[in-house]
Write an enzyme that holds these catalytic residues in place. Structure first.
Site, PDB file in Angstrom:
ATOM      1  N   HIS A  64     109.223  25.459  76.032  1.00 27.94           N
ATOM      2  CA  HIS A  64     110.730  26.323  76.748  1.00 27.94           C
ATOM      3  C   HIS A  64     110.960  27.844  77.018  1.00 27.94           C
ATOM      4  CE1 HIS A  64     112.169  21.471  75.941  1.00 27.94           C
ATOM      5  NE2 HIS A  64     111.115  21.562  76.839  1.00 27.94           N
ATOM      6  N   LYS A  73     115.768  33.786  70.489  1.00 35.52           N
ATOM      7  CA  LYS A  73     117.299  32.604  70.069  1.00 35.52           C
ATOM      8  C   LYS A  73     116.364  32.737  68.261  1.00 35.52           C
ATOM      9  CE  LYS A  73     115.558  29.154  73.472  1.00 35.52           C
ATOM     10  NZ  LYS A  73     114.516  27.859  73.310  1.00 35.52           N
ATOM     11  N   TYR A 133     120.190  26.462  67.149  1.00 31.64           N
ATOM     12  CA  TYR A 133     119.576  27.468  67.369  1.00 31.64           C
ATOM     13  C   TYR A 133     120.479  28.662  68.252  1.00 31.64           C
ATOM     14  CZ  TYR A 133     118.151  25.010  71.346  1.00 31.64           C
ATOM     15  OH  TYR A 133     118.176  23.867  72.874  1.00 31.64           O
ATOM     16  N   ASP A 176     108.988  17.925  80.144  1.00 32.93           N
ATOM     17  CA  ASP A 176     107.721  18.572  79.418  1.00 32.93           C
ATOM     18  C   ASP A 176     106.744  17.842  79.639  1.00 32.93           C
ATOM     19  OD1 ASP A 176     109.423  19.941  78.213  1.00 32.93           O
ATOM     20  OD2 ASP A 176     109.943  19.020  76.031  1.00 32.93           O
TER      21      ASP A 176
END
Length: 192
Positions: A64, A73, A133, A176
């Site tokens: 992603h 992140k 995250y 996905d």
């Protein structure tokens, strides 16, 4: 000595972070983020959003990224384990299209700092894995995008055999399953 150790990955700006763990017969204590200590490590990004996911074994999320409002992140696992991967999508980077992967687990307490303009994904290695995250920008669904997890040009070894998984059994979201290839994304960057 600082509370965090930064380990280079061979891709500029992409780091493994090892926190100091204080443990005794009661359990452990770990500081997972400290702005001052991270700034001393050369990571001065401001985090604005925290996310938390839970997945069964064999779930693959990724790869992603956001086409605008790119998110840096800081990722870690608080229960279970994952094989975590970041792919460099910085168009002027000498490591464009290169990736780095590592195992993150509640046991090893390692974290992975992924700068902006990287694609990110992970494969869960245990049931009930919990993944958290911090992000440097907010989620913008209109700019949500991805690269195929099994792109031949990136050639990620997800270590299925090592983790006693079979490729045919991994669980992907419908989104996905439809991601573009690295070549398709590169063509869009060049305006093709």
């Amino acid at each position: 000595m600082g509370k965090f150790k930064k380990i280079e990955t061979g891709i500029e700006g992409l780091y493994i972070i090892e926190p100091t763990v204080f443990g005794d017969e009661r359990g452990f204590f770990v500081e997972s983020y400290n702005k001052n200590d991270f700034t001393e490590l050369g990571i001065s990004d401001e985090f604005v959003q925290d996310n938390h996911s839970k997945s069964k074994k064999g779930v693959l999320r990724g790869l992603h990224f956001q086409t605008k409002f790119s998110q840096g992140k800081l990722v870690r696992v608080i229960k279970g384990s994952v094989y975590d991967v970041a792919v460099d999508l910085r168009k002027d980077s000498k490591t464009f299209g290169k990736h780095f992967g590592l195992e993150l687990s509640a046991e090893n307490k390692r974290m992975f700092f992924i700068p902006k303009n990287f694609a990110h994904g992970f494969l869960t290695l245990q049931d009930d894995t919990e993944f958290t995250y911090k992000c440097t920008d907010f989620y913008h669904p209109e700019y949500d995008s991805g690269i195929m997890w099994n792109d031949k040009d990136i050639n990620i070894d997800w270590n299925f055999e090592k983790y006693n998984l079979k490729e045919k059994d991994i669980v992907l979201s419908e989104k996905d399953k439809k991601h573009q290839s690295l070549k398709e994304y590169e063509g869009k960057l060049k305006g093709e």
